[in-house]
Motif scaffolding. Structure first.
Motif, PDB file in Angstrom:
ATOM      1  N   LEU A 186     -28.536  21.494   2.228  1.00  0.00           N
ATOM      2  CA  LEU A 186     -28.922  20.247   2.877  1.00  0.00           C
ATOM      3  C   LEU A 186     -29.212  19.155   1.848  1.00  0.00           C
ATOM      4  N   ARG A 187     -29.832  19.526   0.772  1.00  0.00           N
ATOM      5  CA  ARG A 187     -30.121  18.531  -0.273  1.00  0.00           C
ATOM      6  C   ARG A 187     -28.820  17.990  -0.857  1.00  0.00           C
ATOM      7  N   ASP A 188     -27.821  18.845  -1.007  1.00  0.00           N
ATOM      8  CA  ASP A 188     -26.521  18.381  -1.500  1.00  0.00           C
ATOM      9  C   ASP A 188     -25.916  17.358  -0.539  1.00  0.00           C
ATOM     10  N   VAL A 189     -26.095  17.622   0.772  1.00  0.00           N
ATOM     11  CA  VAL A 189     -25.597  16.681   1.773  1.00  0.00           C
ATOM     12  C   VAL A 189     -26.320  15.343   1.666  1.00  0.00           C
ATOM     13  N   PHE A 190     -27.647  15.408   1.492  1.00  0.00           N
ATOM     14  CA  PHE A 190     -28.433  14.178   1.372  1.00  0.00           C
ATOM     15  C   PHE A 190     -28.028  13.381   0.129  1.00  0.00           C
ATOM     16  N   ILE A 191     -27.857  14.069  -0.985  1.00  0.00           N
ATOM     17  CA  ILE A 191     -27.440  13.390  -2.219  1.00  0.00           C
ATOM     18  C   ILE A 191     -26.086  12.732  -2.029  1.00  0.00           C
ATOM     19  N   ALA A 192     -25.170  13.445  -1.360  1.00  0.00           N
ATOM     20  CA  ALA A 192     -23.838  12.895  -1.099  1.00  0.00           C
ATOM     21  C   ALA A 192     -23.926  11.643  -0.230  1.00  0.00           C
ATOM     22  N   LYS A 193     -24.850  11.637   0.724  1.00  0.00           N
ATOM     23  CA  LYS A 193     -25.034  10.454   1.574  1.00  0.00           C
ATOM     24  C   LYS A 193     -25.481   9.255   0.736  1.00  0.00           C
ATOM     25  N   THR A 194     -26.431   9.502  -0.174  1.00  0.00           N
ATOM     26  CA  THR A 194     -26.897   8.398  -1.016  1.00  0.00           C
ATOM     27  C   THR A 194     -25.769   7.895  -1.913  1.00  0.00           C
ATOM     28  N   ASP A 195     -24.914   8.788  -2.395  1.00  0.00           N
ATOM     29  CA  ASP A 195     -23.760   8.359  -3.195  1.00  0.00           C
ATOM     30  C   ASP A 195     -22.894   7.388  -2.405  1.00  0.00           C
ATOM     31  N   THR A 196     -22.655   7.730  -1.138  1.00  0.00           N
ATOM     32  CA  THR A 196     -21.820   6.884  -0.281  1.00  0.00           C
ATOM     33  C   THR A 196     -22.459   5.523  -0.053  1.00  0.00           C
ATOM     34  N   TYR A 197     -23.742   5.523   0.292  1.00  0.00           N
ATOM     35  CA  TYR A 197     -24.428   4.264   0.581  1.00  0.00           C
ATOM     36  C   TYR A 197     -24.559   3.399  -0.665  1.00  0.00           C
ATOM     37  N   LEU A 198     -24.845   4.001  -1.817  1.00  0.00           N
ATOM     38  CA  LEU A 198     -24.970   3.241  -3.064  1.00  0.00           C
ATOM     39  C   LEU A 198     -23.652   2.591  -3.441  1.00  0.00           C
ATOM     40  N   ALA A 199     -22.559   3.328  -3.204  1.00  0.00           N
ATOM     41  CA  ALA A 199     -21.230   2.767  -3.499  1.00  0.00           C
ATOM     42  C   ALA A 199     -20.920   1.590  -2.572  1.00  0.00           C
ATOM     43  N   GLN A 200     -21.294   1.702  -1.297  1.00  0.00           N
ATOM     44  CA  GLN A 200     -21.045   0.631  -0.339  1.00  0.00           C
ATOM     45  C   GLN A 200     -21.889  -0.603  -0.654  1.00  0.00           C
TER      46      GLN A 200
ATOM     47  N   TRP B  23     -24.354  -0.794  -5.813  1.00  0.00           N
ATOM     48  CA  TRP B  23     -25.461  -0.615  -6.737  1.00  0.00           C
ATOM     49  C   TRP B  23     -24.975   0.121  -7.983  1.00  0.00           C
ATOM     50  N   SER B  24     -25.461  -0.332  -9.136  1.00  0.00           N
ATOM     51  CA  SER B  24     -25.162   0.375 -10.374  1.00  0.00           C
ATOM     52  C   SER B  24     -26.139   1.530 -10.537  1.00  0.00           C
ATOM     53  N   PRO B  25     -25.821   2.542 -11.371  1.00  0.00           N
ATOM     54  CA  PRO B  25     -26.774   3.629 -11.606  1.00  0.00           C
ATOM     55  C   PRO B  25     -28.129   3.133 -12.082  1.00  0.00           C
ATOM     56  N   GLU B  26     -28.116   2.055 -12.909  1.00  0.00           N
ATOM     57  CA  GLU B  26     -29.389   1.539 -13.416  1.00  0.00           C
ATOM     58  C   GLU B  26     -30.219   0.917 -12.299  1.00  0.00           C
ATOM     59  N   GLN B  27     -29.558   0.235 -11.337  1.00  0.00           N
ATOM     60  CA  GLN B  27     -30.280  -0.329 -10.196  1.00  0.00           C
ATOM     61  C   GLN B  27     -30.953   0.773  -9.378  1.00  0.00           C
ATOM     62  N   GLY B  28     -30.222   1.875  -9.187  1.00  0.00           N
ATOM     63  CA  GLY B  28     -30.770   2.986  -8.426  1.00  0.00           C
ATOM     64  C   GLY B  28     -31.978   3.598  -9.099  1.00  0.00           C
ATOM     65  N   ARG B  29     -31.879   3.788 -10.437  1.00  0.00           N
ATOM     66  CA  ARG B  29     -32.989   4.380 -11.174  1.00  0.00           C
ATOM     67  C   ARG B  29     -34.206   3.465 -11.148  1.00  0.00           C
ATOM     68  N   GLU B  30     -34.001   2.162 -11.255  1.00  0.00           N
ATOM     69  CA  GLU B  30     -35.119   1.220 -11.235  1.00  0.00           C
ATOM     70  C   GLU B  30     -35.840   1.256  -9.885  1.00  0.00           C
ATOM     71  N   TYR B  31     -35.063   1.362  -8.783  1.00  0.00           N
ATOM     72  CA  TYR B  31     -35.700   1.407  -7.465  1.00  0.00           C
ATOM     73  C   TYR B  31     -36.497   2.697  -7.306  1.00  0.00           C
ATOM     74  N   LEU B  32     -35.923   3.801  -7.720  1.00  0.00           N
ATOM     75  CA  LEU B  32     -36.628   5.080  -7.601  1.00  0.00           C
ATOM     76  C   LEU B  32     -37.914   5.082  -8.419  1.00  0.00           C
ATOM     77  N   GLN B  33     -37.866   4.458  -9.608  1.00  0.00           N
ATOM     78  CA  GLN B  33     -39.054   4.410 -10.462  1.00  0.00           C
ATOM     79  C   GLN B  33     -40.135   3.565  -9.817  1.00  0.00           C
ATOM     80  N   GLN B  34     -39.753   2.428  -9.244  1.00  0.00           N
ATOM     81  CA  GLN B  34     -40.727   1.538  -8.623  1.00  0.00           C
ATOM     82  C   GLN B  34     -41.299   2.135  -7.334  1.00  0.00           C
ATOM     83  N   LYS B  35     -40.435   2.750  -6.522  1.00  0.00           N
ATOM     84  CA  LYS B  35     -40.840   3.230  -5.195  1.00  0.00           C
ATOM     85  C   LYS B  35     -41.531   4.587  -5.256  1.00  0.00           C
ATOM     86  N   TYR B  36     -40.948   5.532  -6.033  1.00  0.00           N
ATOM     87  CA  TYR B  36     -41.447   6.910  -6.015  1.00  0.00           C
ATOM     88  C   TYR B  36     -41.987   7.387  -7.358  1.00  0.00           C
ATOM     89  N   GLY B  37     -41.829   6.536  -8.397  1.00  0.00           N
ATOM     90  CA  GLY B  37     -42.288   6.956  -9.720  1.00  0.00           C
ATOM     91  C   GLY B  37     -41.408   8.041 -10.315  1.00  0.00           C
TER      92      GLY B  37
END
Length: 240
Positions: free
Chosen positions: A180-194, A197-211
């Motif tokens: 299930l986690r693999d499915v969730f990760i795959a979903k985020t890959d799809t949404y990030l591509a749409q 978002w760059s990988p750095e944008q994703g990492r910055e959001y995760l750091q700010q939101k979830y640490g």
């Protein structure tokens, strides 16, 4: 078994009683205590437990009965007199059956004898073979000891099946969770591509939101929350 939602009957085991009548050998009781004859001779299900020499109150006072618990389309309890030929034949057959046989469906058949006698025969519903028992020396047999032995065997099998099912369920959960986690990760890959978002944008959001710097570090709740956020961003982009 399928669970029916809404109004319906009270979910309790259906009792089946043994009695030799002109055209049937067992019956059920309606809510008004009226007998409902069962004309079929055979009943197939998985034995889940047995209570031997059980004290039961009826209109004649206290009587001794044996209850055989069987799971079929719903739970059933076949109740018979502990001193009847039916009950004794049942115990003799169950004593012969192996642990492996008792874990699978079995067919219990009634057969009318002389006077009020009803005999019990057990069959393998796959091979159609009956479990042959010997009545030699049955008058000298210690039926109480036999009942205790059969009860111990069947209840041990039931406990074993419960433990096995629990272990299989836990193993299944351990397998499904990474999938299930693999499915969730795959979903985020799809949404990030749409969202482009760059990988750095994703990492910055995760750091700010979830640490956290990686989606692999997110808990199940956090990754679902992240998916909802990305979906919301896509919806807003489409509406603009």
């Amino acid at each position: 078994m399928e669970v029916k939602l809404g109004f319906g009957a009270v979910p309790k085991p259906q009792y089946v009683f043994v009695s030799k009548e002109p055209d049937h050998c067992w019956y059920m009781l309606a809510e008004d205590e009226k007998r409902i004859p069962i004309y079929e001779r055979a009943f197939t299900g998985v034995i889940t437990g047995i209570e031997v020499n059980k004290k039961v109150e009826n209109t004649f006072g206290e009587v001794i009965r044996t209850d055989l618990n069987i799971l079929a389309d719903k739970p059933y309890i076949i109740r018979s007199g502990s001193d009847t030929y039916f009950c004794k034949g049942l115990l003799l057959s169950l004593d012969i059956l192996t642990f492996e046989q008792l874990r699978h469906p079995l067919t219990i058949a009634v057969s009318p004898g002389d006077k009020k006698v009803v005999f019990c025969n057990i069959y393998d519903p796959v091979t159609y073979r009956s479990i042959g028992v010997s009545w030699d020396g049955h008058k000298e047999l210690d039926w109480q000891a036999l009942g205790q032995r059969v009860s111990l065997k069947i209840n041990n099998i039931h406990n074993f099946n419960q433990d096995k099912n629990q272990s299989q369920s836990e193993a299944s959960d351990n397998i499904k969770k990474p999938e299930l986690r693999d499915v969730f990760i795959a979903k985020t890959d799809t949404y990030l591509a749409q969202l482009n978002w760059s990988p750095e944008q994703g990492r910055e959001y995760l750091q700010q939101k979830y640490g956290k710097r990686s989606r692999l570090q997110l808990t199940d709740t956090e990754i679902l929350d992240f998916i909802d956020y990305l979906k919301l961003q896509l919806t807003q982009n489409c509406s603009t």
